[in-house]
Design a protein around this motif. Sequence first.
Motif, PDB file in Angstrom:
ATOM      1  N   ALA A 142      -6.941   5.270   6.506  1.00 29.49           N
ATOM      2  CA  ALA A 142      -6.074   6.439   6.381  1.00 29.49           C
ATOM      3  C   ALA A 142      -6.557   7.560   7.282  1.00 29.49           C
ATOM      4  CB  ALA A 142      -6.045   6.912   4.931  1.00 29.49           C
ATOM      5  N   TYR A 154      -4.133  13.229  -4.384  1.00 27.45           N
ATOM      6  CA  TYR A 154      -3.198  12.177  -3.968  1.00 27.45           C
ATOM      7  C   TYR A 154      -3.367  10.979  -4.882  1.00 27.45           C
ATOM      8  CZ  TYR A 154      -7.127   9.767  -1.643  1.00 27.45           C
ATOM      9  OH  TYR A 154      -8.306   9.113  -1.376  1.00 27.45           O
ATOM     10  N   GLU A 176      -2.097   1.998  -9.505  1.00 26.00           N
ATOM     11  CA  GLU A 176      -2.020   3.355  -8.967  1.00 26.00           C
ATOM     12  C   GLU A 176      -3.121   4.214  -9.578  1.00 26.00           C
ATOM     13  OE1 GLU A 176       1.763   5.829  -8.098  1.00 26.00           O
ATOM     14  OE2 GLU A 176       1.010   6.580 -10.023  1.00 26.00           O
ATOM     15  N   SER A 227      -2.940   0.092  -3.817  1.00 29.30           N
ATOM     16  CA  SER A 227      -3.126  -0.887  -2.741  1.00 29.30           C
ATOM     17  C   SER A 227      -3.516  -2.222  -3.348  1.00 29.30           C
ATOM     18  CB  SER A 227      -4.201  -0.418  -1.748  1.00 29.30           C
ATOM     19  OG  SER A 227      -5.443  -0.248  -2.399  1.00 29.30           O
ATOM     20  N   THR A 251      -7.291  -0.536  -4.703  1.00 25.79           N
ATOM     21  CA  THR A 251      -7.148  -0.173  -6.119  1.00 25.79           C
ATOM     22  C   THR A 251      -6.709  -1.373  -6.951  1.00 25.79           C
ATOM     23  OG1 THR A 251      -4.828   0.488  -5.935  1.00 25.79           O
ATOM     24  CG2 THR A 251      -6.500   2.164  -5.431  1.00 25.79           C
ATOM     25  N   LEU A 281      -3.046   6.581  -4.941  1.00 25.69           N
ATOM     26  CA  LEU A 281      -3.092   5.418  -4.048  1.00 25.69           C
ATOM     27  C   LEU A 281      -2.895   4.157  -4.869  1.00 25.69           C
ATOM     28  CD1 LEU A 281      -3.671   4.049  -1.303  1.00 25.69           C
ATOM     29  CD2 LEU A 281      -6.110   4.085  -1.928  1.00 25.69           C
ATOM     30  N   ASP A 332       1.004   2.098   5.214  1.00 28.38           N
ATOM     31  CA  ASP A 332       1.618   2.735   4.061  1.00 28.38           C
ATOM     32  C   ASP A 332       3.095   2.358   3.981  1.00 28.38           C
ATOM     33  OD1 ASP A 332       1.159   5.084   1.994  1.00 28.38           O
ATOM     34  OD2 ASP A 332       3.120   5.383   2.919  1.00 28.38           O
ATOM     35  N   VAL A 361       0.857  -1.181   0.000  1.00 24.76           N
ATOM     36  CA  VAL A 361       0.000   0.000   0.000  1.00 24.76           C
ATOM     37  C   VAL A 361       0.896   1.234   0.000  1.00 24.76           C
ATOM     38  CG1 VAL A 361      -1.736   1.353   1.225  1.00 24.76           C
ATOM     39  CG2 VAL A 361      -1.854  -1.142   1.268  1.00 24.76           C
ATOM     40  N   ASP A 362       0.627   2.160  -0.936  1.00 21.40           N
ATOM     41  CA  ASP A 362       1.359   3.428  -0.946  1.00 21.40           C
ATOM     42  C   ASP A 362       0.409   4.552  -1.305  1.00 21.40           C
ATOM     43  OD1 ASP A 362       3.351   5.396  -0.948  1.00 21.40           O
ATOM     44  OD2 ASP A 362       3.625   5.160  -3.104  1.00 21.40           O
ATOM     45  N   LEU A 363       0.258   5.495  -0.396  1.00 22.18           N
ATOM     46  CA  LEU A 363      -0.510   6.710  -0.636  1.00 22.18           C
ATOM     47  C   LEU A 363       0.476   7.857  -0.723  1.00 22.18           C
ATOM     48  CD1 LEU A 363      -3.894   7.766   0.823  1.00 22.18           C
ATOM     49  CD2 LEU A 363      -2.037   9.418   0.745  1.00 22.18           C
ATOM     50  N   SER A 412      -1.775   5.298   9.285  1.00 21.21           N
ATOM     51  CA  SER A 412      -2.498   4.265   8.544  1.00 21.21           C
ATOM     52  C   SER A 412      -2.511   3.000   9.376  1.00 21.21           C
ATOM     53  CB  SER A 412      -1.842   4.015   7.185  1.00 21.21           C
ATOM     54  OG  SER A 412      -0.489   3.587   7.345  1.00 21.21           O
ATOM     55  N   ASN A 442       4.034  11.155   2.329  1.00 20.26           N
ATOM     56  CA  ASN A 442       2.698  11.221   2.934  1.00 20.26           C
ATOM     57  C   ASN A 442       2.216  12.627   3.258  1.00 20.26           C
ATOM     58  OD1 ASN A 442       2.938   8.117   4.845  1.00 20.26           O
ATOM     59  ND2 ASN A 442       2.445   8.486   2.708  1.00 20.26           N
TER      60      ASN A 442
END
Length: 698
Positions: free
Chosen positions: A205, A193, A236, A197, A232, A195, A268, A156-158, A263, A274
């Motif tokens: 979040a 932003y 991305e 995931s 997602t 996301l 994350d 997971v990356d936001l 998170s 972030n």
Amino acid sequence: MSRVNEVRSHFLTFILVAMIFQSLVATNTAAAKPGDLSINAVISPAPGGTFTTFDIVSIVVEIENNVNDTSPERTINWAVCTGEKTYQACFGDSLFDGYKILAGMDGNQTQQVEIGSFTDWNQNRSYTLAVGFDDYDQNVTNDKITSQFTLTNAYVDLSIEVSNPFSDIPFLTTFENKYVINSNTDYDLEFPYTLESCGTCVFDATFGWKLYSSDGQFLVTESNYTETLASTSGIEKAFTGALPTFSHIAQGSFLMEFGLYNSSGNVDAIPSNNVHTVPIIIDDSLDIKALMMFPTQDPTSSSYYFGEDGVTLEIENDGYVSVYDFSVSLTIKTRGGTQLSVETCTVSDLHPTEVEECRFDINNLGDLTFEANVQQIFNGTVDQSSSNNKIIEETSVIAGIIDPVIIQSNPEGLYYTGDNITLRVEVSPFAATPMTYTWKHSSIFDLGSGSEITFLGSELGGMGLYRIAVYAYDAAGNMESTSIEISVINSTDISHEPYFSGTAITRAHAYSITSLDYPIINGKYNPGQNLSALRLLSFELFSDDPNKDIGLEFYEITFNLSNMFPANIPFDSIDIHQLNDINGTLWTDLSGEDEPERVDNYTMKITLKHPIHLLFVGELPTPEINISEIDFTQLANGGLKLNWTTSGDIENPYIGNLFIHKLTGGEFGLNFFTPVEENYNQFAWDTLLSDSRVAVLT
């Protein structure tokens, strides 16, 4: 073992180690490359980072040439192994490895180089990356590097995009590239932003903002909330998030940080992207400025003009607070200070940096003093700079010229009796408004009032020429007038279909008599080289009332050439002249306004202002006529009855007469007509035809 043997053994061991060391040194020295290429850093995968196991991992390193000379070609090796291992151990226990041959690099240059890639599908573990040159150069200390990273199947990356949440707030201004907002005001802020995931990831979040002192050392206040974000599916995607409503009670300069603060669930993977920080200023300064005052009609004029909206005052919001429903006034005084009038203007809203105009009437003439004042207290807040809320100007007021001009619905001034005639008056922009207008025709009959009037042509009393006048009165009591002539006309159809259509415009009821004929046979029109006279056109106009002039304005005729002339005539050769006399052959060219207009190859158009006779000229090819099947019957008393068949262009109106000749045989035989296509001799033919004609057929 004896002491001697022990010493001998140690000596041999020393000799062996020394030889091995000497051999290694000799080997490295022999293989060393010139120059100094260094592996400065691992760019990808970022050291210490966590990445999805379902993507290709690219291996990118930064290489630097530390000397002035171009480096030689070098081979760089890489290996990826699990866990945290040393350089040598990773190459000895690699999961993935490879190499890349580097071309020579210019001196003192740095570049990022992708040396390979790998994929370790559906894993959740840590790795070591080892990278080094295949052979050493003159500085062996920077020829290799290792780093660690993690691959996860629950990635997971936001990432908070670089933005300023205040950029979408309307009516804000900036100071030194910082948005200026107001205290105790609610601002609804948004931010972009991205996301990524995994398909099974659950990501809670916590979004929010933190307000810091301008140096970032002290947290002043903060606000946040938590929401669960949908997966997602490993892709991305871009989103727009909402921050908690922002408001602060104090003024000053601050740093506002915003983004993802926590998170849970699948956390994350990259905390470094972030949050984002922007500087802001909270300032409630109020400064409404009377910017400038000038004559509305001519800002460069030294005098003002009597009438409505004669003064324009520009007001600027030079502060940071929007103001609403405030008043601006203009006081007009004599030079001695006696107040003559006070005009007011209400401004509904004025936001920071905006400029608004107020306009005021001037109802006095002469040398006067204008004093413009802008309200200084707004909802209990006092304008911080009252000195710029007022403008005082000594000036003079004059009544400008009226200069009326009548604009009519038909610029030609021609109207039919049943037409609606619309007339409008325009005056100089310097005229003293409000204006009033009176319209008359023939100097005495009223037509109406106002800047625009509409009436039927029949209201003027019938067809004819009329003078219409307008009398313009300004607010200062001055009057100027102007007039125009218009014609109320009749339209008479002068068409002669299918040859031409036409209309005659007159000021009285009229009728026409037209004549379309062919030229005089053998008439000497002299139309020009290769041209012939083709048609004559004459027409006359008569009034229904013999005692009344028809008042011809003009007539317009459109000719259909394909119906007027045979198809074998080249239509583009046709021209039209003015014939002096319908029974004569003298003509003159039509020119200027009378010149014919060629609409297309089949149509010509002419507009004339007086009746004339027209001569049409053009090329006239020889008609194709064939005579065949000639026979005869002998009649009593030596008579003959001739029979024949005619074919070809027999409908051509320009065919001449048919002549019949008879040759009588002499004592020694007959002189026959020879075919013209065989040994044609004009003299012989003329001799045969000179006295042999017995009949003429038309």
